[in-house]
Design an enzyme around this catalytic site. Structure first.
Site, PDB file in Angstrom:
ATOM      1  N   LYS A  58       0.829  -1.211   0.000  1.00 49.26           N
ATOM      2  CA  LYS A  58       0.000   0.000   0.000  1.00 49.26           C
ATOM      3  C   LYS A  58       0.869   1.270   0.000  1.00 49.26           C
ATOM      4  O   LYS A  58       2.076   1.211   0.267  1.00 49.26           O
ATOM      5  CB  LYS A  58      -0.942  -0.037   1.204  1.00 49.26           C
ATOM      6  CG  LYS A  58      -1.983  -1.170   1.119  1.00 49.26           C
ATOM      7  CD  LYS A  58      -2.997  -1.085   2.258  1.00 49.26           C
ATOM      8  CE  LYS A  58      -4.059  -2.164   2.126  1.00 49.26           C
ATOM      9  NZ  LYS A  58      -5.113  -2.024   3.176  1.00 49.26           N
ATOM     10  N   TYR A 115     -12.180  -1.832  -4.149  1.00 50.49           N
ATOM     11  CA  TYR A 115     -12.726  -2.086  -2.809  1.00 50.49           C
ATOM     12  C   TYR A 115     -14.252  -2.013  -2.799  1.00 50.49           C
ATOM     13  O   TYR A 115     -14.840  -1.694  -1.763  1.00 50.49           O
ATOM     14  CB  TYR A 115     -12.146  -1.079  -1.817  1.00 50.49           C
ATOM     15  CG  TYR A 115     -10.753  -1.425  -1.317  1.00 50.49           C
ATOM     16  CD1 TYR A 115     -10.541  -2.558  -0.504  1.00 50.49           C
ATOM     17  CD2 TYR A 115      -9.658  -0.629  -1.628  1.00 50.49           C
ATOM     18  CE1 TYR A 115      -9.274  -2.869  -0.031  1.00 50.49           C
ATOM     19  CE2 TYR A 115      -8.383  -0.950  -1.157  1.00 50.49           C
ATOM     20  CZ  TYR A 115      -8.207  -2.064  -0.351  1.00 50.49           C
ATOM     21  OH  TYR A 115      -6.958  -2.377   0.134  1.00 50.49           O
ATOM     22  N   ASN A 139      -2.230   0.305   6.660  1.00 50.47           N
ATOM     23  CA  ASN A 139      -1.730  -0.950   7.210  1.00 50.47           C
ATOM     24  C   ASN A 139      -0.838  -1.745   6.255  1.00 50.47           C
ATOM     25  O   ASN A 139      -0.779  -2.978   6.320  1.00 50.47           O
ATOM     26  CB  ASN A 139      -2.884  -1.786   7.765  1.00 50.47           C
ATOM     27  CG  ASN A 139      -3.898  -2.139   6.692  1.00 50.47           C
ATOM     28  OD1 ASN A 139      -3.724  -1.789   5.535  1.00 50.47           O
ATOM     29  ND2 ASN A 139      -4.948  -2.843   7.085  1.00 50.47           N
ATOM     30  N   HIS A 151      -2.127  -5.413   1.372  1.00 51.63           N
ATOM     31  CA  HIS A 151      -3.412  -6.064   1.092  1.00 51.63           C
ATOM     32  C   HIS A 151      -3.155  -7.483   0.636  1.00 51.63           C
ATOM     33  O   HIS A 151      -2.185  -7.740  -0.080  1.00 51.63           O
ATOM     34  CB  HIS A 151      -4.164  -5.316  -0.021  1.00 51.63           C
ATOM     35  CG  HIS A 151      -5.336  -6.093  -0.563  1.00 51.63           C
ATOM     36  ND1 HIS A 151      -6.598  -6.011  -0.021  1.00 51.63           N
ATOM     37  CD2 HIS A 151      -5.431  -7.009  -1.571  1.00 51.63           C
ATOM     38  CE1 HIS A 151      -7.416  -6.836  -0.676  1.00 51.63           C
ATOM     39  NE2 HIS A 151      -6.729  -7.452  -1.624  1.00 51.63           N
ATOM     40  N   GLU A 179      -9.742  -9.813  -8.062  1.00 51.97           N
ATOM     41  CA  GLU A 179      -8.650  -8.863  -7.852  1.00 51.97           C
ATOM     42  C   GLU A 179      -7.463  -9.088  -8.800  1.00 51.97           C
ATOM     43  O   GLU A 179      -6.830  -8.106  -9.224  1.00 51.97           O
ATOM     44  CB  GLU A 179      -8.171  -8.963  -6.396  1.00 51.97           C
ATOM     45  CG  GLU A 179      -9.218  -8.459  -5.410  1.00 51.97           C
ATOM     46  CD  GLU A 179      -8.863  -8.686  -3.945  1.00 51.97           C
ATOM     47  OE1 GLU A 179      -9.636  -8.284  -3.077  1.00 51.97           O
ATOM     48  OE2 GLU A 179      -7.776  -9.261  -3.680  1.00 51.97           O
TER      49      GLU A 179
END
Ligand code: UDP
Ligand code: MG
Length: 145
Positions: free
Chosen positions: A10, A50, A113, A116, A127
């Site tokens: 990320k 998302y 965080n 993913h 995805e």
């Protein structure tokens, strides 16, 4: 049976200089890299990725964050890759992540965080082609370690 999963490093971890650390953990765990590229999602592209989280309280912040800078998208393959990657990542909230996990070591908040990973075969099936076509995915044998 071998399984594929979609991972993203990320924007926070890219900015933090942790791409190599994160990719290295997956390689060291024996996962095979089938595809890898850096891409900067725009807001709409982050929202579409998302889409299952649309309507949740964190959706706006999440998609703003995920379009705030480049990410590194990766396809990893191994038997049980989805579960294995989720275990290496640690809990969504880094404060709750086990020691030695990627999120424990590199994440700064439940939103930012670091990484993913697909949560199911159905998610991976959406995805992976979101980022990679067939000609961008490469099958090869990893050398024995
Ligand atoms: N997220 C957040 N607040 C929350 C839950 C999730 O900002 O309360 C963000 C976080 O970046 C997370 C992503 O939304 O990784 C997707 O949430 P999910 O529950 O799918 O967590 P994951 O599968 O990434 O562990
Ligand atoms: Mg998830």
């Amino acid at each position: 049976m071998s399984e594929r999963t979609l991972v993203m490093v990320k924007p926070d971890a890219v900015r933090g200089g942790h791409v190599g650390d994160v990719v290295g953990r997956f390689e060291a765990a024996g996962l095979t890299i089938r595809a890898l590229k850096m891409i900067h999602l725009d807001r709409q592209e982050a929202e579409e990725f998302y889409r299952v989280h649309r309507g949740k309280p964190f959706f706006s912040g999440l998609t703003q964050f995920m379009s705030s800078g480049p990410i590194v998208a990766i396809v990893l393959e191994a038997p049980g890759a989805i579960t294995q990657v989720r275990r290496l990542m640690g809990a969504t909230d880094p404060a709750k992540a086990e020691p030695g996990t990627i999120r424990k070591d590199f994440a700064s908040s439940i939103e930012q965080n670091a990484v993913h990973g697909s949560d199911s075969p159905e998610s991976a099936a959406y995805e992976i082609p979101y980022f990679f076509g067939a000609l961008e995915q490469h099958a090869y044998e990893r050398a024995a370690r």
